[in-house]
Write a protein that holds these residues in place. Structure first.
Motif, PDB file in Angstrom:
ATOM      1  N   TYR A   1       0.886  -0.936   0.310  1.00 47.56           N
ATOM      2  CA  TYR A   1       0.129  -0.127   0.567  1.00 47.56           C
ATOM      3  C   TYR A   1       0.768   1.005   0.294  1.00 47.56           C
ATOM      4  O   TYR A   1       1.293   2.453  -0.727  1.00 47.56           O
ATOM      5  CB  TYR A   1      -0.741  -0.001   1.050  1.00 47.56           C
ATOM      6  CG  TYR A   1      -1.508   1.713   1.323  1.00 47.56           C
ATOM      7  CD1 TYR A   1      -3.071   1.605   0.555  1.00 47.56           C
ATOM      8  CD2 TYR A   1      -2.007   2.150   2.179  1.00 47.56           C
ATOM      9  CE1 TYR A   1      -3.901   2.484   0.604  1.00 47.56           C
ATOM     10  CE2 TYR A   1      -2.102   3.551   2.196  1.00 47.56           C
ATOM     11  CZ  TYR A   1      -3.044   3.193   1.684  1.00 47.56           C
ATOM     12  OH  TYR A   1      -4.266   4.721   1.314  1.00 47.56           O
TER      13      TYR A   1
ATOM     14  N   ILE B   1       2.024   1.772  -3.394  1.00 48.32           N
ATOM     15  CA  ILE B   1       1.395   2.587  -4.794  1.00 48.32           C
ATOM     16  C   ILE B   1       0.776   3.711  -4.208  1.00 48.32           C
ATOM     17  O   ILE B   1       1.015   4.684  -4.738  1.00 48.32           O
ATOM     18  CB  ILE B   1      -0.155   1.992  -4.531  1.00 48.32           C
ATOM     19  CG1 ILE B   1       0.022   0.631  -5.087  1.00 48.32           C
ATOM     20  CG2 ILE B   1      -1.271   2.454  -5.257  1.00 48.32           C
ATOM     21  CD1 ILE B   1      -0.956  -0.749  -4.100  1.00 48.32           C
TER      22      ILE B   1
ATOM     23  N   ARG C   1       3.781   6.048  -5.068  1.00 46.35           N
ATOM     24  CA  ARG C   1       4.200   5.971  -6.141  1.00 46.35           C
ATOM     25  C   ARG C   1       3.297   6.765  -7.384  1.00 46.35           C
ATOM     26  O   ARG C   1       3.214   7.695  -8.379  1.00 46.35           O
ATOM     27  CB  ARG C   1       4.165   4.446  -6.928  1.00 46.35           C
ATOM     28  CG  ARG C   1       4.982   4.467  -8.184  1.00 46.35           C
ATOM     29  CD  ARG C   1       4.439   2.860  -8.580  1.00 46.35           C
ATOM     30  NE  ARG C   1       4.856   2.562  -9.716  1.00 46.35           N
ATOM     31  CZ  ARG C   1       6.082   2.129 -10.575  1.00 46.35           C
ATOM     32  NH1 ARG C   1       7.278   2.976  -9.235  1.00 46.35           N
ATOM     33  NH2 ARG C   1       6.982   1.617 -11.296  1.00 46.35           N
TER      34      ARG C   1
END
Length: 85
Positions: free
Chosen positions: A77, A80, A83
Motif C-alpha cells: 500500500y 502504491i 508512486r
C-alpha cells in the motif's frame, strides 16, 4: 474462524502492522480493520505455501500470521501511495 474473532484478530493485526512498518499509511480505523482482515488471508496463504497452518482461530499464532500478511499489504500500500503522488 468466526466473523467476530476474525474482526478482532484483524484489528489487532492491522494495529501491529502499522507499528511495525511505521510508514504513513491508512489512518482510518475501518481501513486498518480491513487491512488486518485481508492480512489474515494473505498471511494464511503465505504460511500455507511454506507448509504451516494459517489463521486458525483466536490465538497468538493467528495474530502472528495475520500481522505478517498485514505488514506485506501495508508495505505494498505504501509503495502504491508513494508512486501515485
Amino acid at each position: 474462524m468466526g466473523l467476530v474473532s476474525w474482526m478482532v484478530v484483524g484489528v489487532i493485526a492491522g494495529l501491529l502492522a502499522g507499528r511495525i512498518v511505521a510508514e504513513p499509511g491508512p489512518s482510518s480505523f475501518g481501513l486498518t480493520v480491513l487491512l488486518g482482515m485481508a492480512g489474515a488471508s494473505v498471511g494464511g496463504f503465505i504460511v500455507g505455501i511454506l507448509g504451516g497452518s494459517g489463521a486458525t482461530g483466536f490465538n497468538i499464532w493467528s495474530v502472528f500470521v495475520a500481522t505478517l500478511g498485514a505488514v506485506v499489504l501495508l508495505f505494498l500500500y505504501g509503495l502504491i501511495v508513494r508512486r501515485a503522488t
